[in-house]
Design a protein around this motif. Structure first.
Motif, PDB file in Angstrom:
ATOM      1  N   UNK A  49       0.870  -1.180   0.000  1.00  0.00           N
ATOM      2  CA  UNK A  49       0.000   0.000   0.000  1.00  0.00           C
ATOM      3  C   UNK A  49       0.903   1.224   0.000  1.00  0.00           C
ATOM      4  N   UNK A  50       0.512   2.247  -0.762  1.00  0.00           N
ATOM      5  CA  UNK A  50       1.347   3.434  -0.894  1.00  0.00           C
ATOM      6  C   UNK A  50       0.598   4.668  -0.401  1.00  0.00           C
ATOM      7  N   UNK A  51       1.361   5.556   0.222  1.00  0.00           N
ATOM      8  CA  UNK A  51       0.812   6.822   0.706  1.00  0.00           C
ATOM      9  C   UNK A  51       1.494   7.944  -0.056  1.00  0.00           C
ATOM     10  N   UNK A  52       0.713   8.916  -0.487  1.00  0.00           N
ATOM     11  CA  UNK A  52       1.263  10.049  -1.199  1.00  0.00           C
ATOM     12  C   UNK A  52       1.956  11.003  -0.242  1.00  0.00           C
ATOM     13  N   UNK A  53       3.199  11.335  -0.557  1.00  0.00           N
ATOM     14  CA  UNK A  53       3.967  12.296   0.228  1.00  0.00           C
ATOM     15  C   UNK A  53       4.534  13.306  -0.760  1.00  0.00           C
ATOM     16  N   UNK A  54       3.892  14.460  -0.849  1.00  0.00           N
ATOM     17  CA  UNK A  54       4.335  15.455  -1.822  1.00  0.00           C
ATOM     18  C   UNK A  54       4.124  14.936  -3.230  1.00  0.00           C
ATOM     19  N   UNK A  55       5.233  14.834  -3.990  1.00  0.00           N
ATOM     20  CA  UNK A  55       5.150  14.354  -5.370  1.00  0.00           C
ATOM     21  C   UNK A  55       5.581  12.899  -5.502  1.00  0.00           C
ATOM     22  N   UNK A  56       5.739  12.220  -4.372  1.00  0.00           N
ATOM     23  CA  UNK A  56       6.163  10.821  -4.445  1.00  0.00           C
ATOM     24  C   UNK A  56       5.244   9.955  -3.590  1.00  0.00           C
ATOM     25  N   UNK A  57       5.452   8.661  -3.660  1.00  0.00           N
ATOM     26  CA  UNK A  57       4.664   7.711  -2.887  1.00  0.00           C
ATOM     27  C   UNK A  57       5.610   6.865  -2.044  1.00  0.00           C
ATOM     28  N   UNK A  58       5.155   6.568  -0.820  1.00  0.00           N
ATOM     29  CA  UNK A  58       5.948   5.768   0.103  1.00  0.00           C
ATOM     30  C   UNK A  58       5.162   4.509   0.432  1.00  0.00           C
ATOM     31  N   UNK A  59       5.837   3.356   0.368  1.00  0.00           N
ATOM     32  CA  UNK A  59       5.191   2.079   0.682  1.00  0.00           C
ATOM     33  C   UNK A  59       5.082   1.929   2.200  1.00  0.00           C
ATOM     34  N   UNK A  60       3.874   1.585   2.656  1.00  0.00           N
ATOM     35  CA  UNK A  60       3.632   1.376   4.081  1.00  0.00           C
ATOM     36  C   UNK A  60       2.946   0.041   4.280  1.00  0.00           C
ATOM     37  N   UNK A  61       3.191  -0.616   5.408  1.00  0.00           N
ATOM     38  CA  UNK A  61       2.412  -1.823   5.710  1.00  0.00           C
ATOM     39  C   UNK A  61       0.956  -1.432   5.997  1.00  0.00           C
ATOM     40  N   UNK A  62       0.028  -2.311   5.673  1.00  0.00           N
ATOM     41  CA  UNK A  62      -1.404  -2.048   5.848  1.00  0.00           C
ATOM     42  C   UNK A  62      -1.742  -1.675   7.297  1.00  0.00           C
ATOM     43  N   UNK A  63      -1.261  -2.431   8.307  1.00  0.00           N
ATOM     44  CA  UNK A  63      -1.621  -2.067   9.690  1.00  0.00           C
ATOM     45  C   UNK A  63      -1.132  -0.671  10.096  1.00  0.00           C
ATOM     46  N   UNK A  64       0.056  -0.300   9.615  1.00  0.00           N
ATOM     47  CA  UNK A  64       0.585   1.022   9.947  1.00  0.00           C
ATOM     48  C   UNK A  64      -0.271   2.130   9.337  1.00  0.00           C
ATOM     49  N   UNK A  65      -0.708   1.928   8.100  1.00  0.00           N
ATOM     50  CA  UNK A  65      -1.562   2.919   7.447  1.00  0.00           C
ATOM     51  C   UNK A  65      -2.917   3.003   8.131  1.00  0.00           C
ATOM     52  N   UNK A  66      -3.463   1.862   8.566  1.00  0.00           N
ATOM     53  CA  UNK A  66      -4.738   1.878   9.290  1.00  0.00           C
ATOM     54  C   UNK A  66      -4.602   2.643  10.604  1.00  0.00           C
ATOM     55  N   UNK A  67      -3.501   2.434  11.301  1.00  0.00           N
ATOM     56  CA  UNK A  67      -3.264   3.150  12.554  1.00  0.00           C
ATOM     57  C   UNK A  67      -3.141   4.651  12.299  1.00  0.00           C
ATOM     58  N   UNK A  68      -2.430   4.991  11.257  1.00  0.00           N
ATOM     59  CA  UNK A  68      -2.253   6.402  10.910  1.00  0.00           C
ATOM     60  C   UNK A  68      -3.591   7.053  10.567  1.00  0.00           C
ATOM     61  N   UNK A  69      -4.412   6.372   9.781  1.00  0.00           N
ATOM     62  CA  UNK A  69      -5.732   6.900   9.418  1.00  0.00           C
ATOM     63  C   UNK A  69      -6.630   7.019  10.649  1.00  0.00           C
ATOM     64  N   UNK A  70      -6.530   6.058  11.562  1.00  0.00           N
ATOM     65  CA  UNK A  70      -7.305   6.125  12.803  1.00  0.00           C
ATOM     66  C   UNK A  70      -6.935   7.350  13.623  1.00  0.00           C
TER      67      UNK A  70
END
Length: 109
Positions: A49-70
């Motif tokens: 899963x990738x998260x947009x950071x400025x003009x690039x994308x960073x790969x994150x594990x699904x649980x980490x992204x869920x925690x961040x969104x929470x």
């Protein structure tokens, strides 16, 4: 005195518009985070899963992204609650100012 109260009412009305815009924006962001989180929850944990950071994308594990969104959703909920309180205060101020102006005008007649 009437002009002072009138200027307070106008300022309150302007701020009401600004707060309503901010409130709508935060609610949209919150819905987007909720939708993203629900879509991500259907994916297997090892999915890239990738998260947009400025003009690039960073790969994150699904649980980490869920925690961040929470965390983002909790912050936005607090902001929405704060904006709701501010909106209520401003609407009350505008209403009271309008009532004061009407009373003063009726008293002069």
């Amino acid at each position: 005195l009437v002009r002072e109260i009138e200027s307070q009412a106008v300022a309150a009305q302007q701020q009401i518009g600004l707060v309503r815009t901010q409130l709508a924006s935060r609610q949209r962001e919150m819905r987007l985070a909720q939708l993203t989180r629900s879509e991500i929850s259907t994916l297997p944990p090892d999915t890239p899963v990738y998260e947009g950071v400025g003009k690039m994308f960073v790969c994150l594990p699904v649980p980490e992204l869920q925690t961040k969104l929470g965390g983002q959703m909790k912050d936005m909920e607090a902001e929405v609650e704060s904006l709701g309180k501010r909106l209520h205060y401003l609407e009350t101020t505008a209403k009271n100012s309008q009532e004061h102006i009407e009373r003063m005008l009726k008293g002069q007649q």
